[in-house]
Design an enzyme around this catalytic site. Sequence first.
Site, PDB file in Angstrom:
ATOM      1  N   HIS A  54      72.235 -79.978 121.613  1.00 40.22           N
ATOM      2  CA  HIS A  54      71.907 -78.817 122.445  1.00 40.22           C
ATOM      3  C   HIS A  54      70.566 -78.306 121.920  1.00 40.22           C
ATOM      4  CE1 HIS A  54      72.177 -75.538 125.084  1.00 40.22           C
ATOM      5  NE2 HIS A  54      73.391 -75.084 124.829  1.00 40.22           N
ATOM      6  N   LYS A 104      84.240 -86.478 143.482  1.00 39.65           N
ATOM      7  CA  LYS A 104      84.690 -87.376 144.544  1.00 39.65           C
ATOM      8  C   LYS A 104      84.563 -88.836 144.143  1.00 39.65           C
ATOM      9  CE  LYS A 104      83.046 -83.993 147.942  1.00 39.65           C
ATOM     10  NZ  LYS A 104      82.094 -83.744 149.050  1.00 39.65           N
ATOM     11  N   ARG A 126      73.318 -80.384 132.010  1.00 38.92           N
ATOM     12  CA  ARG A 126      74.402 -80.137 131.042  1.00 38.92           C
ATOM     13  C   ARG A 126      75.556 -81.055 131.432  1.00 38.92           C
ATOM     14  NH1 ARG A 126      75.405 -75.348 127.982  1.00 38.92           N
ATOM     15  NH2 ARG A 126      77.567 -75.073 127.306  1.00 38.92           N
ATOM     16  N   ARG A 146      75.774 -68.492 129.825  1.00 35.93           N
ATOM     17  CA  ARG A 146      74.535 -68.117 129.146  1.00 35.93           C
ATOM     18  C   ARG A 146      73.413 -69.116 129.377  1.00 35.93           C
ATOM     19  NH1 ARG A 146      78.775 -66.604 126.613  1.00 35.93           N
ATOM     20  NH2 ARG A 146      78.957 -64.662 125.438  1.00 35.93           N
ATOM     21  N   THR A 147      73.702 -70.395 129.173  1.00 36.64           N
ATOM     22  CA  THR A 147      72.648 -71.397 129.270  1.00 36.64           C
ATOM     23  C   THR A 147      72.122 -71.518 130.692  1.00 36.64           C
ATOM     24  OG1 THR A 147      73.670 -72.605 127.441  1.00 36.64           O
ATOM     25  CG2 THR A 147      72.039 -73.785 128.737  1.00 36.64           C
TER      26      THR A 147
END
Length: 331
Positions: free
Chosen positions: A153, A103, A125, A75-76
């Site tokens: 958030h 890595k 995020r 969604r975000t």
Amino acid sequence: MPDITVPSAQSDLTGRALFPHRHLLSIADLKPWEIRFLLDEAEHWAKSNRGGARKHDDRLAGMTQINAFFENSTRTLLSFEIAGKRLGADVVNMAAATSSVKKGETLIDTAMTLNAMAADVIVIRHASSGAVALIADKVDCPVLNAGDGWHQHPTQALLDALTIRRRKGGFEGLVVAICGDVLHSRVARSNMLCLAALGAQVRAVAPPTLMPPEVEMLGATPYSRMDEGLDGADVVMMLRLQNERMDGAFIPSPREYHMLYGLTPERLAIAKPDALVMHPGPMNRGVEIASVVADHPDRSAITEQVEMGVAIRMACLDVLTRGARGVEGWA
């Protein structure tokens, strides 16, 4: 409680003075009038998107937006991508969760790499609290926090506030019950700060094992019994069990959790007759919320939250890039 003092000269503020922040990292950084300013800006985009004018704005044309998601999202990520494209930006999605970080590249090296790409705005995020702020300190463009660990958030809280304001008209005296896995929820933390700052009476409703000790510092009153927390509520915001963040047994079983804390039609009846039902998604139907409640045609605002997410993110991208675009009154 958050500072809700409004400056006497607010009506005279213009441009950058209305939103003096370079980044959007946490609701805790914002004053109530700055939150209201972003909601007002988003209201314009909400009306525009519903009116069919969503493909006719190019104010971010020629600018590059990088969505760097070190943690999976649907969604975000989609919401930020759509928001950027509706504003005319060149949007690049960086699948950081499967990139050089895997890595062994450090977060600082990743930040330096992103900065070298000369993006105009970066949306991040990350699974670790504070990681977005660390990257923001190392880059030369605005950064928007799309969720960092258990921490914050901010755009989710803003879209939730916009949804509530559109449905309820305001916040003063409104009783909002935030229910479920409050402990692991960055959405809950941002919402408690945001809604309390706007004048709502916020309740955090959760089992003792899922209630953070700092809940009252975030502007909410704790309740351990669902029926007591829902009594007289104007808004009921459910949260999913964030099993991926749990290390240990926080609940006996999903079935027992639903029996005690799931939002059923019977429990919703304890709230006010016109109580609004919300959920940031993804939903675990039959665990924290019954399908008949989630899909209620009048009471549920869950799909509207998704819609308002695009509007809020358009507003934030627009506001944070105004200085770089030379918009009058913005430095």
